[in-house]
Design a protein around this motif. Structure first.
Motif, short mmCIF file in Angstrom:
data_model
loop_
_atom_site.label_atom_id
_atom_site.label_comp_id
_atom_site.label_asym_id
_atom_site.label_seq_id
_atom_site.Cartn_x
_atom_site.Cartn_y
_atom_site.Cartn_z
N ILE A 230 -8.10 5.61 -5.60
CA ILE A 230 -8.29 4.16 -5.42
C ILE A 230 -8.49 3.48 -6.77
O ILE A 230 -7.90 2.44 -7.06
CB ILE A 230 -9.49 3.90 -4.49
CG1 ILE A 230 -9.12 4.25 -3.04
CG2 ILE A 230 -9.95 2.44 -4.59
CD1 ILE A 230 -10.28 4.15 -2.06
N GLN A 231 -9.31 4.09 -7.63
CA GLN A 231 -9.56 3.50 -8.95
C GLN A 231 -8.27 3.45 -9.77
O GLN A 231 -7.99 2.45 -10.45
CB GLN A 231 -10.63 4.32 -9.68
CG GLN A 231 -12.01 4.15 -9.08
CD GLN A 231 -13.04 5.06 -9.73
OE1 GLN A 231 -12.71 5.91 -10.56
NE2 GLN A 231 -14.30 4.89 -9.36
N GLY A 232 -7.46 4.52 -9.69
CA GLY A 232 -6.20 4.54 -10.41
C GLY A 232 -5.24 3.47 -9.91
O GLY A 232 -4.56 2.81 -10.71
N MET A 233 -5.21 3.29 -8.60
CA MET A 233 -4.32 2.26 -8.03
C MET A 233 -4.80 0.87 -8.39
O MET A 233 -3.99 -0.02 -8.69
CB MET A 233 -4.26 2.42 -6.51
CG MET A 233 -3.45 3.62 -6.05
SD MET A 233 -3.24 3.64 -4.26
CE MET A 233 -2.71 5.33 -3.99
N ARG A 234 -6.10 0.65 -8.38
CA ARG A 234 -6.62 -0.68 -8.74
C ARG A 234 -6.27 -1.02 -10.18
O ARG A 234 -5.89 -2.16 -10.49
CB ARG A 234 -8.13 -0.71 -8.53
CG ARG A 234 -8.55 -0.69 -7.07
CD ARG A 234 -10.05 -0.71 -6.91
NE ARG A 234 -10.62 -1.97 -7.38
CZ ARG A 234 -11.93 -2.21 -7.47
NH1 ARG A 234 -12.80 -1.26 -7.12
NH2 ARG A 234 -12.36 -3.37 -7.87
N ALA A 235 -6.38 -0.03 -11.07
CA ALA A 235 -6.02 -0.26 -12.47
C ALA A 235 -4.53 -0.58 -12.61
O ALA A 235 -4.13 -1.48 -13.36
CB ALA A 235 -6.38 0.96 -13.31
N PHE A 236 -3.72 0.13 -11.86
CA PHE A 236 -2.26 -0.10 -11.87
C PHE A 236 -1.94 -1.51 -11.36
O PHE A 236 -1.12 -2.23 -11.95
CB PHE A 236 -1.58 0.96 -11.01
CG PHE A 236 -0.11 0.75 -10.81
CD1 PHE A 236 0.80 1.04 -11.82
CD2 PHE A 236 0.39 0.27 -9.61
CE1 PHE A 236 2.16 0.86 -11.64
CE2 PHE A 236 1.74 0.08 -9.41
CZ PHE A 236 2.64 0.37 -10.43
N LEU A 237 -2.56 -1.92 -10.26
CA LEU A 237 -2.33 -3.24 -9.70
C LEU A 237 -2.73 -4.34 -10.68
O LEU A 237 -2.02 -5.34 -10.83
CB LEU A 237 -3.11 -3.41 -8.39
CG LEU A 237 -2.68 -2.50 -7.23
CD1 LEU A 237 -3.69 -2.60 -6.09
CD2 LEU A 237 -1.29 -2.87 -6.75
N LYS A 238 -3.85 -4.13 -11.37
CA LYS A 238 -4.33 -5.13 -12.34
C LYS A 238 -3.39 -5.23 -13.53
O LYS A 238 -3.08 -6.33 -14.00
CB LYS A 238 -5.74 -4.74 -12.81
CG LYS A 238 -6.35 -5.74 -13.78
CD LYS A 238 -7.76 -5.32 -14.17
CE LYS A 238 -8.36 -6.32 -15.17
NZ LYS A 238 -9.74 -5.92 -15.57
N ASP A 239 -2.90 -4.07 -14.00
CA ASP A 239 -2.05 -4.05 -15.19
C ASP A 239 -0.64 -4.58 -14.90
O ASP A 239 -0.08 -5.34 -15.69
CB ASP A 239 -1.94 -2.63 -15.75
CG ASP A 239 -3.26 -2.14 -16.35
OD1 ASP A 239 -4.12 -2.99 -16.62
OD2 ASP A 239 -3.41 -0.92 -16.52
N LEU A 252 -0.77 7.93 1.12
CA LEU A 252 -0.87 7.10 -0.09
C LEU A 252 -1.01 5.63 0.28
O LEU A 252 -1.76 4.88 -0.35
CB LEU A 252 0.36 7.30 -0.97
CG LEU A 252 0.44 8.59 -1.80
CD1 LEU A 252 1.79 8.68 -2.50
CD2 LEU A 252 -0.69 8.66 -2.84
N ALA A 253 -0.29 5.23 1.33
CA ALA A 253 -0.37 3.83 1.78
C ALA A 253 -1.78 3.50 2.26
O ALA A 253 -2.31 2.43 1.95
CB ALA A 253 0.64 3.58 2.90
N ILE A 254 -2.40 4.41 3.00
CA ILE A 254 -3.75 4.15 3.50
C ILE A 254 -4.73 4.04 2.33
O ILE A 254 -5.58 3.14 2.30
CB ILE A 254 -4.17 5.26 4.48
CG1 ILE A 254 -3.35 5.13 5.78
CG2 ILE A 254 -5.66 5.19 4.79
CD1 ILE A 254 -3.51 6.28 6.73
N THR A 255 -4.60 4.93 1.35
CA THR A 255 -5.44 4.84 0.16
C THR A 255 -5.17 3.54 -0.58
O THR A 255 -6.10 2.85 -1.03
CB THR A 255 -5.18 6.04 -0.77
OG1 THR A 255 -5.45 7.25 -0.07
CG2 THR A 255 -6.09 5.98 -2.00
N LEU A 260 -6.31 -2.27 -2.12
CA LEU A 260 -5.92 -3.67 -2.01
C LEU A 260 -7.01 -4.51 -1.35
O LEU A 260 -7.21 -5.67 -1.72
CB LEU A 260 -4.62 -3.79 -1.21
CG LEU A 260 -3.36 -3.29 -1.91
CD1 LEU A 260 -2.21 -3.16 -0.92
CD2 LEU A 260 -2.97 -4.24 -3.04
N LYS A 261 -7.72 -3.94 -0.39
CA LYS A 261 -8.78 -4.68 0.30
C LYS A 261 -9.93 -5.03 -0.63
O LYS A 261 -10.72 -5.93 -0.35
CB LYS A 261 -9.31 -3.86 1.47
CG LYS A 261 -8.33 -3.72 2.64
CD LYS A 261 -8.15 -5.01 3.41
CE LYS A 261 -9.32 -5.28 4.33
NZ LYS A 261 -9.07 -6.48 5.16
#
Length: 339
Positions: A230-239, A252-255, A260-261
């Motif tokens: 989740i932390q890795g995805m949040r960083a990716f979304l922000k960047d 992966l979609a559920i994670t 995203l939430k």
């Protein structure tokens, strides 16, 4: 303790030979010209006394255990669970039982479980192979043991397999997003050389090239726990600020949806490869590439049963089409706040 009833006890009580009783219990009464009356008398008596045949002795005599080993990635995943349920029902109707196990995509565990089934002399194998099990699968093939792979295959091995068209499924999902006007379409996938993940990446890249877009790819380690992912995805979304995301698996979609939430921003469009029961309950409902579960299960069990029956000498490699199920998540952007 109640004495176990033996076939010799039945023969003695009915005044017939052990061989006659054995023929009747093995469905050979007609072949051996045993009368219908005697057959009925034996079967009625067997039912009355509750006789159960010794399956171990029977397997030693026939060389068959009537058991199929089903080695899958994760029995809790709806995709695998639904296929397992359908395989079990069809196998049961043909007189076979299924032993399940989950490998968690771990090579050592996969090899250990396959060897366990081999020690138990199961009649055939249905396997979703993890990385690093090529030699083990090759050993099964060299021993001429009935085998079918599914969800992915091992390049260079002449094995039966049943898969969905991962390239086209991923292409269609990405093209759908491009056709809806999304420009920054990201792919979230795994660090994996398995064929299904490679093909989904290829399908995504083909669509990106077709629509002359920039690729944005985030790879997740399979060993990461959920919070690290989740932390890795949040960083990716922000960047990268994607306006649409294609997830290469449903888990992966559920994670990703959990990540995203936690963002106080507009939610990008979302598409997942593999449907999930939760996707119809989420707001917005999630667009998904749905694999043909019933067709996969039918092809798997039919291919294996043909081998078990002594047919199917030629290698059978089946690629089935998937279906893009369009729901709310890819039709527009919607706001989502932290809970």
């Amino acid at each position: 303790m109640k004495k176990k009833i033996l076939i010799s006890d039945i023969a003695r009580d009915l005044g017939v030979s052990v061989t006659t009783v054995s023929f009747i219990l093995n469905g050979k009464a007609k072949e051996k010209r045993i009368s219908d009356g005697l057959t009925k008398r034996v079967l009625d008596y067997v039912k009355k006394v509750g006789y159960k045949p010794n399956e171990l002795a029977k397997s030693l005599r026939t060389g068959k255990t009537k058991i199929i080993g089903l080695v899958i990635e994760d029995i809790s995943n709806p995709f695998f669970a639904n296929i397992a349920r359908l395989i079990e029902a069809k196998a049961y109707s043909k007189g076979y039982r299924i032993l399940y196990c989950s490998t968690d995509n771990q090579p050592e565990k996969t090899v250990e479980l396959i060897e366990l089934f081999r020690d138990r002399h199961v009649d055939g194998y249905i396997i979703t192979p993890s990385e690093g099990v090529r030699d083990t699968i090759d050993s099964l093939l060299n021993s001429h043991l009935p085998l079918v792979l599914f969800d992915r295959y091992i390049p260079g091995l002449n094995a039966n397999y049943v898969i969905s068209d991962n390239v086209k499924g991923a292409y269609d999902a990405t093209a759908h997003l491009a056709q809806r006007g999304y420009k920054r379409i990201a792919l979230v996938t795994l660090y994996s050389s398995q064929t299904q993940m490679r093909d989904r990446m290829n399908g995504y890249m083909r669509a990106i090239d077709t629509y002359q877009l920039q690729p944005y790819v985030k790879k997740v380690n399979m060993e990461d726990d959920e919070q690290a992912a989740i932390q890795g995805m949040r960083a990716f979304l922000k960047d990268q600020q994607p306006d649409a995301i294609f997830f290469a698996t449903n888990y992966l979609a559920i994670t990703g949806l959990k990540a995203l939430k936690q963002r106080d921003l507009l939610m990008p469009a979302v598409v997942s490869y593999d449907d999930h029961t939760l996707f119809k309950l989420f707001t917005p409902t999630i667009t998904a590439v749905s694999q043909p579960i019933e067709a996969i299960a039918d092809q798997l069990i039919n291919t294996l049963l043909n081998q078990l029956d002594g047919h199917g000498k030629e290698t059978k490699q089946v690629v089935l089409p998937s279906e893009l199920i369009v729901r709310e998540s890819s039709l527009g952007q919607t706001s989502t706040k932290e809970n």
